[in-house]
Design a protein around this motif. Structure first.
Motif, PDB file in Angstrom:
ATOM      1  N   ILE A   1       0.958  -1.208   0.020  1.00  0.00           N
ATOM      2  CA  ILE A   1       0.210  -0.003  -0.102  1.00  0.00           C
ATOM      3  C   ILE A   1       0.886   1.195   0.098  1.00  0.00           C
ATOM      4  CG2 ILE A   1      -1.820   1.267   1.346  1.00  0.00           C
ATOM      5  CD1 ILE A   1      -2.883  -1.447   2.435  1.00  0.00           C
ATOM      6  N   SER A   2       1.888   1.007   0.844  1.00  0.00           N
ATOM      7  CA  SER A   2       2.959   2.373   0.834  1.00  0.00           C
ATOM      8  C   SER A   2       3.370   2.778  -0.608  1.00  0.00           C
ATOM      9  CB  SER A   2       3.961   2.324   1.987  1.00  0.00           C
ATOM     10  OG  SER A   2       3.186   2.033   3.186  1.00  0.00           O
ATOM     11  N   LYS A   3       3.960   1.711  -1.213  1.00  0.00           N
ATOM     12  CA  LYS A   3       4.353   1.760  -2.586  1.00  0.00           C
ATOM     13  C   LYS A   3       3.493   2.202  -3.428  1.00  0.00           C
ATOM     14  CE  LYS A   3       7.548   0.936  -5.742  1.00  0.00           C
ATOM     15  NZ  LYS A   3       8.557   2.113  -6.095  1.00  0.00           N
ATOM     16  N   LEU A   4       2.181   1.856  -3.444  1.00  0.00           N
ATOM     17  CA  LEU A   4       1.252   2.242  -4.318  1.00  0.00           C
ATOM     18  C   LEU A   4       0.935   3.945  -3.951  1.00  0.00           C
ATOM     19  CD1 LEU A   4      -1.115   1.817  -6.304  1.00  0.00           C
ATOM     20  CD2 LEU A   4      -2.473   1.284  -4.606  1.00  0.00           C
ATOM     21  N   ILE A   5       0.778   4.333  -2.760  1.00  0.00           N
ATOM     22  CA  ILE A   5       0.561   5.636  -2.430  1.00  0.00           C
ATOM     23  C   ILE A   5       1.719   6.245  -2.952  1.00  0.00           C
ATOM     24  CG2 ILE A   5       0.475   7.248  -0.620  1.00  0.00           C
ATOM     25  CD1 ILE A   5      -1.070   5.128   1.090  1.00  0.00           C
ATOM     26  N   GLU A   6       3.037   5.820  -2.783  1.00  0.00           N
ATOM     27  CA  GLU A   6       4.193   6.766  -3.225  1.00  0.00           C
ATOM     28  C   GLU A   6       4.232   7.011  -4.790  1.00  0.00           C
ATOM     29  OE1 GLU A   6       9.149   5.643  -3.610  1.00  0.00           O
ATOM     30  OE2 GLU A   6       7.836   4.892  -1.863  1.00  0.00           O
ATOM     31  N   GLU A   7       3.813   6.075  -5.354  1.00  0.00           N
ATOM     32  CA  GLU A   7       3.853   5.901  -6.850  1.00  0.00           C
ATOM     33  C   GLU A   7       2.818   6.924  -7.282  1.00  0.00           C
ATOM     34  OE1 GLU A   7       6.175   4.899  -9.067  1.00  0.00           O
ATOM     35  OE2 GLU A   7       7.065   3.926  -7.473  1.00  0.00           O
ATOM     36  N   LEU A   8       1.534   6.989  -6.697  1.00  0.00           N
ATOM     37  CA  LEU A   8       0.379   7.676  -7.068  1.00  0.00           C
ATOM     38  C   LEU A   8       0.750   9.209  -6.635  1.00  0.00           C
ATOM     39  CD1 LEU A   8      -2.583   5.739  -5.984  1.00  0.00           C
ATOM     40  CD2 LEU A   8      -2.005   6.350  -8.358  1.00  0.00           C
TER      41      LEU A   8
ATOM     42  N   ILE B   1      -1.372  15.827  -7.312  1.00  0.00           N
ATOM     43  CA  ILE B   1      -1.682  14.508  -6.338  1.00  0.00           C
ATOM     44  C   ILE B   1      -0.565  14.765  -5.139  1.00  0.00           C
ATOM     45  CG2 ILE B   1      -2.120  12.199  -5.887  1.00  0.00           C
ATOM     46  CD1 ILE B   1      -3.977  13.421  -7.919  1.00  0.00           C
ATOM     47  N   GLY B   2      -1.032  14.972  -4.127  1.00  0.00           N
ATOM     48  CA  GLY B   2      -0.313  14.987  -2.997  1.00  0.00           C
ATOM     49  C   GLY B   2      -0.405  13.762  -2.211  1.00  0.00           C
TER      50      GLY B   2
ATOM     51  N   LYS C   1      -2.240  13.178   0.434  1.00  0.00           N
ATOM     52  CA  LYS C   1      -3.621  12.562   1.020  1.00  0.00           C
ATOM     53  C   LYS C   1      -4.518  11.908   0.049  1.00  0.00           C
ATOM     54  CE  LYS C   1      -4.120  15.673   5.107  1.00  0.00           C
ATOM     55  NZ  LYS C   1      -4.796  16.622   5.812  1.00  0.00           N
ATOM     56  N   SER C   2      -4.351  12.704  -1.311  1.00  0.00           N
ATOM     57  CA  SER C   2      -4.974  12.166  -2.464  1.00  0.00           C
ATOM     58  C   SER C   2      -4.723  10.999  -2.949  1.00  0.00           C
ATOM     59  CB  SER C   2      -4.953  13.437  -3.616  1.00  0.00           C
ATOM     60  OG  SER C   2      -5.680  14.562  -3.256  1.00  0.00           O
ATOM     61  N   ALA C   3      -3.449  10.873  -2.757  1.00  0.00           N
ATOM     62  CA  ALA C   3      -2.669   9.650  -3.246  1.00  0.00           C
ATOM     63  C   ALA C   3      -3.383   8.298  -2.497  1.00  0.00           C
ATOM     64  CB  ALA C   3      -0.950   9.703  -3.288  1.00  0.00           C
ATOM     65  N   GLY C   4      -3.200   8.650  -1.168  1.00  0.00           N
ATOM     66  CA  GLY C   4      -3.938   7.723  -0.114  1.00  0.00           C
ATOM     67  C   GLY C   4      -5.356   7.243  -0.478  1.00  0.00           C
ATOM     68  N   ARG C   5      -6.314   8.602  -0.716  1.00  0.00           N
ATOM     69  CA  ARG C   5      -7.585   8.071  -1.067  1.00  0.00           C
ATOM     70  C   ARG C   5      -7.553   7.220  -2.331  1.00  0.00           C
ATOM     71  NH1 ARG C   5      -8.246  13.363   1.119  1.00  0.00           N
ATOM     72  NH2 ARG C   5      -7.852  14.452  -0.936  1.00  0.00           N
ATOM     73  N   LEU C   6      -6.986   7.709  -3.163  1.00  0.00           N
ATOM     74  CA  LEU C   6      -6.914   7.026  -4.618  1.00  0.00           C
ATOM     75  C   LEU C   6      -6.519   5.437  -4.449  1.00  0.00           C
ATOM     76  CD1 LEU C   6      -5.237   9.526  -7.191  1.00  0.00           C
ATOM     77  CD2 LEU C   6      -7.621   8.601  -7.209  1.00  0.00           C
ATOM     78  N   ALA C   7      -5.374   5.347  -3.689  1.00  0.00           N
ATOM     79  CA  ALA C   7      -4.979   3.989  -3.391  1.00  0.00           C
ATOM     80  C   ALA C   7      -5.909   3.021  -2.903  1.00  0.00           C
ATOM     81  CB  ALA C   7      -3.378   3.819  -2.471  1.00  0.00           C
TER      82      ALA C   7
END
Length: 198
Positions: free
Chosen positions: A8-15, A21-22, A24-30
């Motif tokens: 999940i952390s890797k997905l948030i980092e890539e997004l 996309i900051g 918080k937005s990356a976390g929501r998308l992930a």
């Protein structure tokens, strides 16, 4: 600290590397993607990979397309003697949404900016000059009303005027719904200079 585990952390980092996309937005998308049906995630991933592999520049106007010519350049119903010069493919899309322009485009993929080290050879100007050898009657310069956009517009105008082709610049000024008291002086001046008879 890693709260979610490495996947999940890797997905948030890539997004979060995507523009606008900051974290918080990356976390929501992930988390949205994780909760999507697997088939939809596969379709999204496939669409991204296919776009990355197949999208290229139109050989005539240099917008992004998955064909040799974009739909605008390929259309016989468009006026190919009028070219609107824009900075990005997004600008082209904005004009197309109006449904009022029937000519073709030329996408520069940037603007001249000496401060950023971007010169005339770093954008698609040579390609524009090449196109002017055809039967072009007018070039409409639709670069942004920024210092870079104005610099680019002046440069293009000097290049084209030598060829005898009509050169025009889009008007700019007061936005619809804007209050005059909140609009800067340069914008008001451009609105005054670009006025039309009613």
């Amino acid at each position: 600290m890693n709260y979610y585990g490495s996947q999940i952390s890797k997905l948030i980092e890539e997004l979060s590397r995507l523009p606008g996309i900051g974290p918080k937005s990356a976390g929501r998308l992930a988390f949205h993607m994780i909760n999507m049906p697997e088939e939809q995630v596969e379709q999204l991933a496939e669409a991204m990979l296919c776009a990355r592999k197949n999208v290229r520049y139109c050989k005539e106007c240099y917008t992004l397309t998955d064909q040799e010519l974009c739909p605008v350049c390929a259309s016989r119903e468009r006026d190919h003697s009028t070219i609107m010069v824009v900075e990005t493919a997004r600008d082209l899309a904005a004009y197309e949404k109006t449904g009022k322009y029937n000519g073709v485009y030329h996408v520069l993929h940037g603007a001249i900016s000496p401060m950023l080290g971007i010169g005339p050879n770093d954008i698609k100007l040579k390609e524009l000059v090449e196109r002017l050898r055809g039967e072009i009657t007018e070039v409409i310069i639709a670069t942004n009303s920024t210092l870079e956009g104005e610099t680019t517009a002046m440069y293009i105008s000097k290049l084209i005027k030598q060829s005898g082709i009509k050169v025009s610049r889009i008007a700019s000024g007061v936005p619809v719904g804007g209050d005059l008291e909140y609009i800067d002086e340069v914008t008001l001046l451009r609105a005054l200079e670009g006025r039309t008879e009613i």
